[in-house]
Design a protein around this motif. Structure first.
Motif, mmCIF file in Angstrom:
data_model
loop_
_atom_site.group_PDB
_atom_site.id
_atom_site.type_symbol
_atom_site.label_atom_id
_atom_site.label_comp_id
_atom_site.label_asym_id
_atom_site.label_seq_id
_atom_site.Cartn_x
_atom_site.Cartn_y
_atom_site.Cartn_z
ATOM 1 N N SER A 189 10.448 -25.882 25.270
ATOM 2 C CA SER A 189 9.497 -26.651 26.060
ATOM 3 C C SER A 189 8.523 -27.393 25.159
ATOM 4 O O SER A 189 7.390 -26.959 24.966
ATOM 5 C CB SER A 189 8.726 -25.725 27.011
ATOM 6 N N ALA A 212 11.216 -19.809 24.975
ATOM 7 C CA ALA A 212 10.485 -20.722 25.853
ATOM 8 C C ALA A 212 9.659 -21.710 25.041
ATOM 9 O O ALA A 212 9.536 -22.879 25.395
ATOM 10 C CB ALA A 212 9.584 -19.930 26.794
ATOM 11 N N SER A 213 9.093 -21.236 23.931
ATOM 12 C CA SER A 213 8.270 -22.099 23.104
ATOM 13 C C SER A 213 9.091 -23.208 22.459
ATOM 14 O O SER A 213 8.663 -24.354 22.393
ATOM 15 C CB SER A 213 7.588 -21.266 22.008
ATOM 16 N N PRO A 225 2.856 -14.278 29.322
ATOM 17 C CA PRO A 225 4.092 -14.865 29.825
ATOM 18 C C PRO A 225 4.238 -14.613 31.314
ATOM 19 O O PRO A 225 3.728 -13.637 31.847
ATOM 20 C CB PRO A 225 5.174 -14.124 29.026
ATOM 21 N N ALA A 229 11.890 -13.864 24.393
ATOM 22 C CA ALA A 229 11.785 -14.796 25.515
ATOM 23 C C ALA A 229 10.684 -15.816 25.261
ATOM 24 O O ALA A 229 10.828 -17.000 25.572
ATOM 25 C CB ALA A 229 11.518 -14.038 26.816
ATOM 26 N N VAL A 230 9.569 -15.369 24.690
ATOM 27 C CA VAL A 230 8.475 -16.284 24.384
ATOM 28 C C VAL A 230 8.899 -17.295 23.327
ATOM 29 O O VAL A 230 8.612 -18.486 23.418
ATOM 30 C CB VAL A 230 7.236 -15.499 23.909
ATOM 31 N N GLN A 248 10.198 -14.416 33.058
ATOM 32 C CA GLN A 248 10.729 -14.150 31.732
ATOM 33 C C GLN A 248 11.198 -12.715 31.583
ATOM 34 O O GLN A 248 11.837 -12.368 30.614
ATOM 35 C CB GLN A 248 9.666 -14.436 30.684
ATOM 36 N N LEU A 275 0.892 -19.448 26.121
ATOM 37 C CA LEU A 275 2.076 -18.802 26.660
ATOM 38 C C LEU A 275 2.305 -17.445 26.027
ATOM 39 O O LEU A 275 2.687 -16.488 26.703
ATOM 40 C CB LEU A 275 3.302 -19.700 26.413
#
Length: 290
Positions: A218, A214-215, A7, A210-211, A11, A3
């Protein structure tokens, strides 16, 4: 593909806004070559990025220089050089090792117009900052210890606006950084050029925060249908006022006194009800010796 390397578009809600600006910046940097090695000492045209760290003279041995010894060791820590009754520049030794750590230059109004800094205390300038009316407008920095400038930060209203960077030291800009919120320096959006065409690659853009979000939001699917896998680290920016490292992994929590080993991509370790403490082997029944 992990990811953090590629991305997805959702995002980046402002994709259509900032990507054209990056292409415009890359076009500027490519105009007449990536840089101008003989660039002027001032900020000048952003399409003429200097590569050389050029020291501006400050005559600390002048008879008009005022020397201050702040720690009473017999050596001057601050030397103020004046001309016509006003200070033109000063030399500062912050760590009292006898070598200048900074040179500060003033304009006709007594406001800072330029500052040269040696951050790693090796006696060589690492950064040149430019000011207008006492407010920083640009910083040119050397971050990979090769003696050449490789990072150029541009400021608006005294706050970081965008960055152009040569990450591999080949003399060409290959990264473009922007900030939606300049007060959150850790939340950079970074576009990179990996195919060597001098332009940001649309599929190589990272929104660091954002990464990271998200990491952490999830978790990976459990491999054995048991307890869900809990992430032990998330991507995080190493803030240097922008420059040497883009991201790092936060330390993984310990499990029973042992740090969980990282894995490729986002770090993760299986959660267990006993916090990962090693289980004792079941005691074997004693043989009847009678």
């Amino acid at each position: 593909m992990p990811l953090f390397l590629r991305p997805t578009m959702p995002q980046f809600p402002s994709f259509s806004t900032w990507l054209p600006a990056w292409f415009a910046l890359s076009a500027l940097s490519a105009c007449g070559g990536a840089h101008d090695a003989g660039g002027a000492k001032g900020p000048g045209d952003p399409s003429r990025l200097p590569l050389e760290l050029e020291h501006e003279a400050c005559d600390e041995k002048s008879t008009s220089a005022e020397k201050l010894d702040t720690n009473n060791d017999g050596k001057p820590d601050i030397v103020r050089v004046t001309s016509g009754g006003r200070e033109t520049c000063r030399v500062i030794d912050l760590n009292h090792d006898g070598r200048p750590d900074a040179f500060v230059y003033s304009d006709d109004r007594g406001l800072v117009r330029r500052r040269e800094s040696d951050f790693d205390r090796d006696g060589k300038i690492d950064e040149i900052a430019y000011f207008a009316a006492g407010v920083v407008t640009r910083k040119d920095r050397e971050t990979n210890l090769d003696g050449k400038l490789d990072t150029w930060d541009f400021y608006e209203g005294g706050k970081i606006h965008h960055r152009m960077r040569d990450s591999d030291g080949d003399g060409k800009v290959d990264q473009w950084w922007t900030w939606a919120n300049p007060d959150k320096i850790e939340c950079a959006v970074i576009a990179s050029d990996h195919n060597g065409d001098g332009k940001p690659d649309p599929n190589d853009i990272i929104d660091v925060c954002a990464v990271a979000a998200a990491s952490s939001a999830s978790p990976a699917a459990p491999p054995d249908g048991g307890a869900p896998v809990a992430p032990t680290g998330a991507s995080a920016v190493v803030a240097l006022d922008g420059g040497t490292k883009l991201a790092a992994s936060t330390p993984a929590p310990t499990q029973g006194g042992v740090t969980a080993p990282p894995s490729s991509g986002a770090s993760a370790a299986a959660a267990s009800p006993d916090a990962g403490a090693p289980k004792k082997a079941a005691a074997k029944p004693k043989k009847d010796t009678k």
